[in-house]
Design an enzyme around this catalytic site. Sequence first.
Site, short mmCIF file in Angstrom:
data_model
loop_
_atom_site.label_atom_id
_atom_site.label_comp_id
_atom_site.label_asym_id
_atom_site.label_seq_id
_atom_site.Cartn_x
_atom_site.Cartn_y
_atom_site.Cartn_z
NE ARG A 1 -4.31 -1.66 0.02
CZ ARG A 1 -5.14 -1.39 0.49
NH1 ARG A 1 -5.22 -0.18 0.69
NH2 ARG A 1 -6.03 -2.18 1.27
NE ARG B 1 -7.80 5.83 2.69
CZ ARG B 1 -8.17 4.70 3.19
NH1 ARG B 1 -9.77 5.21 3.52
NH2 ARG B 1 -7.36 4.00 3.69
NE ARG C 1 -10.71 8.03 -2.51
CZ ARG C 1 -11.79 8.44 -3.50
NH1 ARG C 1 -11.84 9.05 -3.83
NH2 ARG C 1 -12.36 8.11 -2.54
CG ASP D 1 -8.91 -2.47 -4.18
OD1 ASP D 1 -8.65 -1.58 -3.24
OD2 ASP D 1 -9.75 -3.60 -4.36
CE1 TYR E 1 -13.34 -6.53 1.55
CE2 TYR E 1 -11.40 -8.17 0.94
CZ TYR E 1 -11.64 -6.88 1.44
OH TYR E 1 -11.27 -5.95 2.74
O1 CP3 Z 1 0.10 1.03 -3.51
C1 CP3 Z 1 -0.52 0.13 -3.70
O2 CP3 Z 1 -0.65 -1.26 -3.33
C2 CP3 Z 1 -2.02 0.75 -4.22
C3 CP3 Z 1 -2.68 -0.88 -5.04
C4 CP3 Z 1 -3.40 -1.29 -4.21
C5 CP3 Z 1 -4.50 -0.45 -3.31
N1 CP3 Z 1 -5.43 -1.79 -3.02
C6 CP3 Z 1 -5.32 0.59 -3.50
C7 CP3 Z 1 -6.49 0.82 -2.63
C8 CP3 Z 1 -3.32 -2.67 -3.68
C9 CP3 Z 1 -2.09 -3.56 -3.73
C10 CP3 Z 1 -4.56 -3.17 -3.43
C11 CP3 Z 1 -4.77 -4.20 -2.63
C12 CP3 Z 1 -6.13 -4.87 -1.57
N2 CP3 Z 1 -7.29 -4.08 -1.93
C13 CP3 Z 1 -6.24 -5.43 -0.73
C14 CP3 Z 1 -4.96 -6.08 -0.16
C15 CP3 Z 1 -3.78 -5.47 0.70
C16 CP3 Z 1 -4.29 -6.00 1.77
O3 CP3 Z 1 -3.92 -4.51 2.24
O4 CP3 Z 1 -4.36 -6.63 2.56
C17 CP3 Z 1 -7.34 -5.47 0.05
C18 CP3 Z 1 -7.31 -6.56 0.66
C19 CP3 Z 1 -7.82 -4.53 -0.26
C20 CP3 Z 1 -9.29 -4.65 -1.01
C21 CP3 Z 1 -9.79 -2.72 0.05
N3 CP3 Z 1 -9.41 -1.74 -1.35
C22 CP3 Z 1 -10.14 -2.08 0.80
C23 CP3 Z 1 -10.49 -2.37 2.21
C24 CP3 Z 1 -10.13 -0.18 0.77
C25 CP3 Z 1 -10.22 0.89 1.92
C26 CP3 Z 1 -9.84 0.78 2.59
C27 CP3 Z 1 -8.61 1.03 2.46
O5 CP3 Z 1 -7.33 -0.14 2.96
O6 CP3 Z 1 -7.53 1.79 2.01
C28 CP3 Z 1 -9.77 -0.48 -0.39
C29 CP3 Z 1 -10.06 1.12 -1.00
C30 CP3 Z 1 -8.01 1.52 -1.70
N4 CP3 Z 1 -7.68 0.59 -2.19
C31 CP3 Z 1 -7.48 2.00 -2.14
C32 CP3 Z 1 -6.30 2.25 -2.26
C33 CP3 Z 1 -5.18 3.61 -2.57
C34 CP3 Z 1 -8.12 4.23 -0.97
C35 CP3 Z 1 -9.59 4.02 -1.53
C36 CP3 Z 1 -9.57 5.97 -1.24
O7 CP3 Z 1 -8.09 6.61 -1.43
O8 CP3 Z 1 -10.32 6.16 -0.94
#
Ligand code: CP3
Length: 343
Positions: A24, A28, A37, A74, A150
Amino acid sequence: MNSSNFLKALNLQKHDTPPIWLMRQAGRYLPEYQKIRRDYKNFLDMCKKPEICARLALQPIERYDLDASILFSDILTVPDAFGLGLAFYEGEGPKFSNPISEPENIANLKSFDLNTLDYVFRAVEETKKILPVDLPLIGFCGSPWTLAAYSIEGSGSKDFKKTKQFLSEQPQALKDFLNILTDACFQYLKQQVLSGVNAIQIFDSWADLLTTKDLETFSLIYTRKLAQMLKDDHTTKKIPIILFEKAPKMNIQDLVFKDLSCISLYWQEDIKNASTTLRNKLAIQGNLNPKVLLESDEIIWNETKKICQIMKNYPGFIFNLGHGVTPNIDPKKVEVMIKAIRS
Ligand code: CP3
Protein backbone atom coordinates in the site's frame (compact mmCIF):
# COMPACT_ATOMS: atom_id res chain seq x y z
CA MET A 1 19.26 -10.19 -17.46
CA ASN A 2 18.02 -7.32 -15.40
CA SER A 3 19.87 -5.10 -13.02
CA SER A 4 17.09 -4.69 -10.46
CA ASN A 5 17.97 -5.58 -6.87
CA PHE A 6 14.35 -6.48 -6.23
CA LEU A 7 14.29 -9.13 -8.97
CA LYS A 8 17.72 -10.34 -7.93
CA ALA A 9 16.47 -10.80 -4.37
CA LEU A 10 13.49 -12.78 -5.67
CA ASN A 11 16.10 -15.05 -7.25
CA LEU A 12 17.75 -15.49 -3.84
CA GLN A 13 20.73 -13.24 -4.40
CA LYS A 14 22.17 -11.53 -1.35
CA HIS A 15 22.55 -7.76 -1.08
CA ASP A 16 24.28 -5.49 1.38
CA THR A 17 21.28 -3.20 1.28
CA PRO A 18 17.96 -4.97 0.92
CA PRO A 19 15.63 -3.75 -1.83
CA ILE A 20 12.63 -1.88 -0.40
CA TRP A 21 8.99 -1.51 -1.30
CA LEU A 22 5.90 -1.17 0.89
CA MET A 23 2.51 -2.78 0.74
CA ARG A 24 0.00 0.00 0.00
CA GLN A 25 2.86 2.37 -0.78
CA ALA A 26 0.60 4.50 -2.97
CA GLY A 27 -2.38 5.73 -1.04
CA ARG A 28 -4.09 7.95 1.42
CA TYR A 29 -1.11 8.70 3.71
CA LEU A 30 0.49 10.66 0.86
CA PRO A 31 -0.68 14.27 0.40
CA GLU A 32 0.14 14.05 -3.32
CA TYR A 33 -2.30 11.08 -3.53
CA GLN A 34 -5.02 13.01 -1.65
CA LYS A 35 -4.64 15.88 -4.07
CA ILE A 36 -5.56 13.67 -7.06
CA ARG A 37 -8.08 11.58 -5.09
CA ARG A 38 -10.16 14.70 -4.36
CA ASP A 39 -11.15 14.89 -8.03
CA TYR A 40 -13.06 11.59 -7.83
CA LYS A 41 -16.15 10.75 -5.87
CA ASN A 42 -15.83 7.00 -6.44
CA PHE A 43 -12.38 5.44 -6.00
CA LEU A 44 -13.16 2.93 -8.75
CA ASP A 45 -13.62 5.74 -11.29
CA MET A 46 -10.06 6.80 -10.53
CA CYS A 47 -8.84 3.20 -11.01
CA LYS A 48 -10.40 3.31 -14.48
CA LYS A 49 -8.12 6.14 -15.61
CA PRO A 50 -4.86 4.49 -16.76
CA GLU A 51 -2.80 7.71 -16.87
CA ILE A 52 -3.91 8.62 -13.34
CA CYS A 53 -3.07 5.12 -12.07
CA ALA A 54 0.40 5.47 -13.58
CA ARG A 55 0.95 8.81 -11.86
CA LEU A 56 -0.23 7.40 -8.52
CA ALA A 57 2.07 4.36 -8.81
CA LEU A 58 4.99 6.69 -9.49
CA GLN A 59 4.38 8.94 -6.46
CA PRO A 60 6.02 6.78 -3.76
CA ILE A 61 8.90 5.97 -6.12
CA GLU A 62 9.61 9.66 -6.60
CA ARG A 63 9.29 10.43 -2.91
CA TYR A 64 11.34 7.53 -1.51
CA ASP A 65 13.34 6.10 -4.41
CA LEU A 66 11.91 2.63 -3.75
CA ASP A 67 13.16 -0.52 -5.49
CA ALA A 68 9.83 -1.70 -6.88
CA SER A 69 6.56 -0.18 -7.95
CA ILE A 70 3.14 -1.78 -7.57
CA LEU A 71 0.33 -1.40 -10.06
CA PHE A 72 -2.23 1.10 -8.86
CA SER A 73 -5.56 -0.72 -8.82
CA ASP A 74 -7.48 -2.90 -6.36
CA ILE A 75 -8.02 -6.59 -5.70
CA LEU A 76 -11.80 -6.13 -5.97
CA THR A 77 -11.74 -5.33 -9.70
CA VAL A 78 -12.14 -9.08 -10.34
CA PRO A 79 -15.43 -9.64 -8.43
CA ASP A 80 -16.61 -6.37 -9.96
CA ALA A 81 -15.99 -7.86 -13.41
CA PHE A 82 -18.47 -10.64 -12.50
CA GLY A 83 -21.14 -7.99 -12.13
CA LEU A 84 -21.26 -7.77 -8.32
CA GLY A 85 -21.47 -3.98 -8.54
CA LEU A 86 -18.51 -2.61 -6.62
CA ALA A 87 -18.51 0.90 -5.19
CA PHE A 88 -16.32 2.56 -2.59
CA TYR A 89 -18.16 4.89 -0.26
CA GLU A 90 -16.46 7.64 1.69
CA GLY A 91 -15.20 6.32 5.02
CA GLU A 92 -16.91 2.92 4.61
CA GLY A 93 -14.62 0.99 2.31
CA PRO A 94 -15.78 -1.29 -0.50
CA LYS A 95 -19.40 -2.42 -0.95
CA PHE A 96 -21.03 -4.74 -3.49
CA SER A 97 -24.60 -4.01 -4.54
CA ASN A 98 -25.11 -7.63 -5.76
CA PRO A 99 -23.19 -9.82 -3.32
CA ILE A 100 -23.29 -13.62 -3.45
CA SER A 101 -25.90 -14.74 -0.93
CA GLU A 102 -26.98 -18.17 -2.18
CA PRO A 103 -25.64 -20.99 -4.40
CA GLU A 104 -27.94 -19.89 -7.26
CA ASN A 105 -26.00 -16.61 -7.47
CA ILE A 106 -22.87 -18.63 -8.21
CA ALA A 107 -24.59 -20.91 -10.73
CA ASN A 108 -25.96 -17.82 -12.48
CA LEU A 109 -22.77 -15.73 -12.47
CA LYS A 110 -22.07 -14.18 -15.82
CA SER A 111 -18.96 -15.55 -17.45
CA PHE A 112 -15.71 -13.73 -16.84
CA ASP A 113 -14.83 -11.30 -19.62
CA LEU A 114 -11.23 -10.15 -19.47
CA ASN A 115 -12.11 -7.17 -21.69
CA THR A 116 -14.04 -5.56 -18.85
CA LEU A 117 -10.71 -5.20 -17.03
CA ASP A 118 -8.97 -3.56 -19.96
CA TYR A 119 -8.52 -0.42 -17.84
CA VAL A 120 -6.18 -2.38 -15.55
CA PHE A 121 -4.00 -3.62 -18.41
CA ARG A 122 -3.83 -0.12 -19.84
CA ALA A 123 -2.77 1.12 -16.40
CA VAL A 124 0.09 -1.41 -16.49
CA GLU A 125 1.19 -0.12 -19.89
CA GLU A 126 0.99 3.53 -18.87
CA THR A 127 2.88 2.85 -15.65
CA LYS A 128 5.68 1.05 -17.47
CA LYS A 129 6.01 4.06 -19.78
CA ILE A 130 6.74 6.49 -16.97
CA LEU A 131 8.63 4.34 -14.46
CA PRO A 132 12.42 4.62 -14.41
CA VAL A 133 14.00 2.07 -16.77
CA ASP A 134 14.71 -1.22 -14.95
CA LEU A 135 12.39 -0.39 -12.07
CA PRO A 136 10.23 -3.52 -11.73
CA LEU A 137 6.44 -3.28 -11.64
CA ILE A 138 4.54 -5.69 -9.41
CA GLY A 139 1.15 -6.89 -10.62
CA PHE A 140 -1.33 -8.42 -8.18
CA CYS A 141 -4.61 -10.08 -7.44
CA GLY A 142 -6.51 -11.18 -4.35
CA SER A 143 -6.42 -14.86 -3.50
CA PRO A 144 -9.56 -16.70 -4.63
CA TRP A 145 -10.55 -17.09 -0.96
CA THR A 146 -10.16 -13.39 -0.13
CA LEU A 147 -12.15 -12.40 -3.23
CA ALA A 148 -14.87 -14.92 -2.36
CA ALA A 149 -15.06 -13.59 1.20
CA TYR A 150 -15.60 -10.01 -0.01
CA SER A 151 -18.11 -11.18 -2.63
CA ILE A 152 -20.20 -13.07 -0.08
CA GLU A 153 -19.92 -10.59 2.75
CA GLY A 154 -20.65 -7.75 0.33
CA SER A 155 -18.21 -5.45 2.13
CA GLY A 156 -15.44 -5.41 4.64
CA SER A 157 -16.55 -6.66 8.05
CA LYS A 158 -15.25 -7.30 11.54
CA ASP A 159 -16.48 -10.88 11.83
CA PHE A 160 -17.36 -11.93 8.25
CA LYS A 161 -20.41 -13.71 9.67
CA LYS A 162 -22.17 -14.28 6.32
CA THR A 163 -19.01 -15.70 4.78
CA LYS A 164 -18.45 -18.12 7.64
CA GLN A 165 -22.08 -19.23 7.50
CA PHE A 166 -21.86 -19.76 3.72
CA LEU A 167 -18.71 -21.81 4.21
CA SER A 168 -20.31 -24.14 6.72
CA GLU A 169 -23.70 -24.46 4.97
CA GLN A 170 -22.70 -24.41 1.30
CA PRO A 171 -19.14 -25.74 1.05
CA GLN A 172 -19.62 -27.20 -2.43
CA ALA A 173 -21.05 -23.99 -3.89
CA LEU A 174 -18.17 -22.10 -2.29
CA LYS A 175 -15.69 -24.48 -3.92
CA ASP A 176 -17.36 -23.97 -7.30
CA PHE A 177 -17.03 -20.22 -6.79
CA LEU A 178 -13.36 -20.56 -5.76
CA ASN A 179 -12.66 -22.51 -8.95
CA ILE A 180 -14.33 -19.82 -11.04
CA LEU A 181 -12.27 -17.12 -9.28
CA THR A 182 -9.04 -19.12 -9.66
CA ASP A 183 -9.54 -19.31 -13.39
CA ALA A 184 -10.38 -15.60 -13.61
CA CYS A 185 -7.31 -14.66 -11.53
CA PHE A 186 -5.11 -16.71 -13.84
CA GLN A 187 -6.40 -14.93 -16.94
CA TYR A 188 -6.15 -11.58 -15.15
CA LEU A 189 -2.55 -12.10 -14.02
CA LYS A 190 -1.50 -13.49 -17.38
CA GLN A 191 -2.81 -10.38 -19.11
CA GLN A 192 -1.01 -8.17 -16.54
CA VAL A 193 2.20 -9.99 -17.45
CA LEU A 194 1.54 -9.56 -21.16
CA SER A 195 1.02 -5.85 -20.47
CA GLY A 196 4.35 -5.54 -18.68
CA VAL A 197 4.43 -6.52 -14.99
CA ASN A 198 7.65 -8.16 -13.77
CA ALA A 199 6.47 -9.97 -10.64
CA ILE A 200 3.16 -10.93 -9.07
CA GLN A 201 1.83 -10.69 -5.53
CA ILE A 202 -1.21 -12.64 -4.36
CA PHE A 203 -2.96 -11.06 -1.36
CA ASP A 204 -4.71 -13.51 0.96
CA SER A 205 -5.86 -10.72 3.23
CA TRP A 206 -8.66 -12.74 4.83
CA ALA A 207 -6.63 -15.87 5.57
CA ASP A 208 -7.05 -15.05 9.25
CA LEU A 209 -10.77 -15.98 9.11
CA LEU A 210 -9.90 -19.62 8.49
CA THR A 211 -8.99 -22.46 10.84
CA THR A 212 -5.86 -24.44 9.93
CA LYS A 213 -7.88 -27.08 8.12
CA ASP A 214 -10.10 -24.61 6.29
CA LEU A 215 -7.10 -22.51 5.29
CA GLU A 216 -5.86 -25.54 3.38
CA THR A 217 -9.29 -26.53 2.02
CA PHE A 218 -10.68 -23.14 1.02
CA SER A 219 -7.63 -21.03 0.36
CA LEU A 220 -4.26 -22.69 -0.20
CA ILE A 221 -5.56 -25.35 -2.58
CA TYR A 222 -6.79 -22.60 -4.92
CA THR A 223 -3.75 -20.35 -4.54
CA ARG A 224 -1.49 -23.31 -5.34
CA LYS A 225 -3.65 -24.13 -8.34
CA LEU A 226 -3.41 -20.53 -9.52
CA ALA A 227 0.39 -20.57 -9.14
CA GLN A 228 0.54 -23.90 -10.98
CA MET A 229 -1.48 -22.48 -13.86
CA LEU A 230 0.96 -19.55 -14.07
CA LYS A 231 3.96 -21.90 -14.05
CA ASP A 232 2.40 -24.12 -16.74
CA ASP A 233 1.87 -21.21 -19.12
CA HIS A 234 4.80 -20.17 -21.29
CA THR A 235 4.08 -16.42 -20.95
CA THR A 236 4.02 -16.45 -17.15
CA LYS A 237 6.23 -19.38 -16.12
CA LYS A 238 9.26 -17.23 -15.32
CA ILE A 239 7.41 -14.52 -13.39
CA PRO A 240 8.24 -14.60 -9.66
CA ILE A 241 5.21 -15.07 -7.41
CA ILE A 242 4.99 -13.52 -3.92
CA LEU A 243 2.34 -14.69 -1.46
CA PHE A 244 0.95 -12.64 1.43
CA GLU A 245 -1.09 -14.51 4.04
CA LYS A 246 -2.63 -12.43 6.81
CA ALA A 247 -2.20 -14.07 10.22
CA PRO A 248 -2.36 -17.64 8.90
CA LYS A 249 -3.03 -20.33 11.50
CA MET A 250 -0.34 -22.52 10.03
CA ASN A 251 3.40 -23.06 10.29
CA ILE A 252 5.43 -21.33 7.66
CA GLN A 253 6.77 -24.60 6.20
CA ASP A 254 3.20 -25.88 5.64
CA LEU A 255 2.15 -22.63 4.05
CA VAL A 256 4.79 -22.28 1.35
CA PHE A 257 4.96 -24.35 -1.83
CA LYS A 258 7.33 -24.89 -4.71
CA ASP A 259 5.94 -22.39 -7.20
CA LEU A 260 6.47 -19.41 -4.91
CA SER A 261 9.54 -17.20 -5.12
CA CYS A 262 8.81 -15.23 -1.98
CA ILE A 263 6.65 -15.14 1.12
CA SER A 264 5.44 -11.79 2.41
CA LEU A 265 5.51 -12.12 6.19
CA TYR A 266 2.67 -10.71 8.27
CA TRP A 267 3.89 -8.65 11.26
CA GLN A 268 2.91 -11.27 13.82
CA GLU A 269 5.12 -13.92 12.23
CA ASP A 270 8.54 -14.70 13.67
CA ILE A 271 11.00 -13.62 10.97
CA LYS A 272 13.93 -15.30 12.66
CA ASN A 273 12.18 -18.63 12.62
CA ALA A 274 11.05 -18.07 9.01
CA SER A 275 14.59 -17.23 7.96
CA THR A 276 15.90 -20.51 9.40
CA THR A 277 13.13 -22.55 7.82
CA LEU A 278 13.18 -20.94 4.38
CA ARG A 279 16.87 -20.24 3.86
CA ASN A 280 18.01 -21.00 0.29
CA LYS A 281 14.46 -21.98 -0.63
CA LEU A 282 12.45 -18.76 -0.76
CA ALA A 283 12.93 -15.02 -0.62
CA ILE A 284 11.36 -13.30 2.39
CA GLN A 285 9.78 -9.86 2.46
CA GLY A 286 8.05 -7.86 5.11
CA ASN A 287 7.36 -8.27 8.78
CA LEU A 288 7.82 -4.78 10.28
CA ASN A 289 4.62 -3.92 12.15
CA PRO A 290 3.12 -0.93 10.27
CA LYS A 291 2.14 0.52 13.67
CA VAL A 292 5.85 1.03 14.42
CA LEU A 293 5.62 3.92 11.94
CA LEU A 294 3.39 5.73 14.45
CA GLU A 295 6.18 5.70 17.05
CA SER A 296 9.15 8.01 17.68
CA ASP A 297 12.00 8.20 15.17
CA GLU A 298 14.19 6.33 17.61
CA ILE A 299 11.81 3.39 17.94
CA ILE A 300 11.32 3.27 14.17
CA TRP A 301 15.09 3.26 13.70
CA ASN A 302 15.66 0.50 16.24
CA GLU A 303 12.83 -1.77 15.10
CA THR A 304 13.93 -1.43 11.47
CA LYS A 305 17.54 -2.20 12.36
CA LYS A 306 16.44 -5.26 14.33
CA ILE A 307 14.90 -6.83 11.23
CA CYS A 308 17.85 -5.83 9.03
CA GLN A 309 20.22 -7.40 11.55
CA ILE A 310 18.32 -10.71 11.65
CA MET A 311 18.17 -10.82 7.84
CA LYS A 312 21.67 -9.50 7.17
CA ASN A 313 23.01 -12.68 5.61
CA TYR A 314 19.78 -14.00 4.20
CA PRO A 315 19.93 -14.56 0.45
CA GLY A 316 16.78 -12.93 -0.91
CA PHE A 317 15.59 -10.50 1.74
CA ILE A 318 13.27 -7.69 0.65
CA PHE A 319 12.40 -4.99 3.14
CA ASN A 320 8.65 -4.41 3.49
CA LEU A 321 6.01 -3.94 6.17
CA GLY A 322 4.07 -6.81 7.72
CA HIS A 323 0.85 -5.35 6.22
CA GLY A 324 -0.10 -2.19 4.34
CA VAL A 325 0.82 1.40 5.20
CA THR A 326 -2.22 2.86 6.96
CA PRO A 327 -3.69 6.32 6.18
CA ASN A 328 -2.68 7.70 9.61
CA ILE A 329 1.06 7.33 8.99
CA ASP A 330 3.16 10.46 8.55
CA PRO A 331 5.14 10.17 5.27
CA LYS A 332 8.20 11.55 7.08
CA LYS A 333 8.24 8.49 9.33
CA VAL A 334 8.61 6.28 6.28
CA GLU A 335 11.73 8.27 5.45
CA VAL A 336 13.20 7.48 8.87
CA MET A 337 12.65 3.78 8.26
CA ILE A 338 14.22 3.94 4.80
CA LYS A 339 17.25 5.81 6.13
CA ALA A 340 17.72 3.11 8.75
CA ILE A 341 17.61 0.37 6.12
CA ARG A 342 20.03 2.15 3.78
CA SER A 343 22.48 3.28 6.43
O1 CP3 B 1 0.32 1.05 -3.53
C1 CP3 B 1 -0.63 0.24 -3.56
O2 CP3 B 1 -0.58 -0.85 -2.99
C2 CP3 B 1 -1.86 0.66 -4.33
C3 CP3 B 1 -2.59 -0.43 -5.00
C4 CP3 B 1 -3.54 -1.21 -4.10
C5 CP3 B 1 -4.76 -0.72 -3.56
N1 CP3 B 1 -5.40 -1.75 -2.94
C6 CP3 B 1 -5.27 0.67 -3.69
C7 CP3 B 1 -6.35 1.15 -2.80
C8 CP3 B 1 -3.42 -2.53 -3.72
C9 CP3 B 1 -2.27 -3.50 -3.97
C10 CP3 B 1 -4.60 -2.87 -2.99
C11 CP3 B 1 -4.86 -4.22 -2.47
C12 CP3 B 1 -6.04 -4.45 -1.62
N2 CP3 B 1 -7.29 -3.89 -1.72
C13 CP3 B 1 -6.07 -5.42 -0.58
C14 CP3 B 1 -4.92 -6.34 -0.21
C15 CP3 B 1 -3.89 -5.67 0.63
C16 CP3 B 1 -4.20 -5.62 2.08
O3 CP3 B 1 -4.17 -4.48 2.60
O4 CP3 B 1 -4.41 -6.64 2.71
C17 CP3 B 1 -7.35 -5.37 -0.01
C18 CP3 B 1 -7.84 -6.19 1.14
C19 CP3 B 1 -8.12 -4.40 -0.74
C20 CP3 B 1 -9.56 -4.05 -0.56
C21 CP3 B 1 -9.77 -2.61 -0.28
N3 CP3 B 1 -9.56 -1.60 -1.18
C22 CP3 B 1 -10.20 -2.00 0.94
C23 CP3 B 1 -10.51 -2.75 2.21
C24 CP3 B 1 -10.25 -0.61 0.73
C25 CP3 B 1 -10.73 0.48 1.66
C26 CP3 B 1 -9.89 0.76 2.79
C27 CP3 B 1 -8.40 0.67 2.58
O5 CP3 B 1 -7.81 -0.32 3.04
O6 CP3 B 1 -7.79 1.55 1.95
C28 CP3 B 1 -9.80 -0.38 -0.58
C29 CP3 B 1 -9.64 0.95 -1.21
C30 CP3 B 1 -8.29 1.31 -1.71
N4 CP3 B 1 -7.51 0.50 -2.48
C31 CP3 B 1 -7.62 2.55 -1.51
C32 CP3 B 1 -6.42 2.45 -2.19
C33 CP3 B 1 -5.38 3.53 -2.34
C34 CP3 B 1 -8.17 3.76 -0.74
C35 CP3 B 1 -9.27 4.37 -1.51
C36 CP3 B 1 -9.53 5.81 -1.20
O7 CP3 B 1 -8.64 6.67 -1.43
O8 CP3 B 1 -10.66 6.12 -0.78
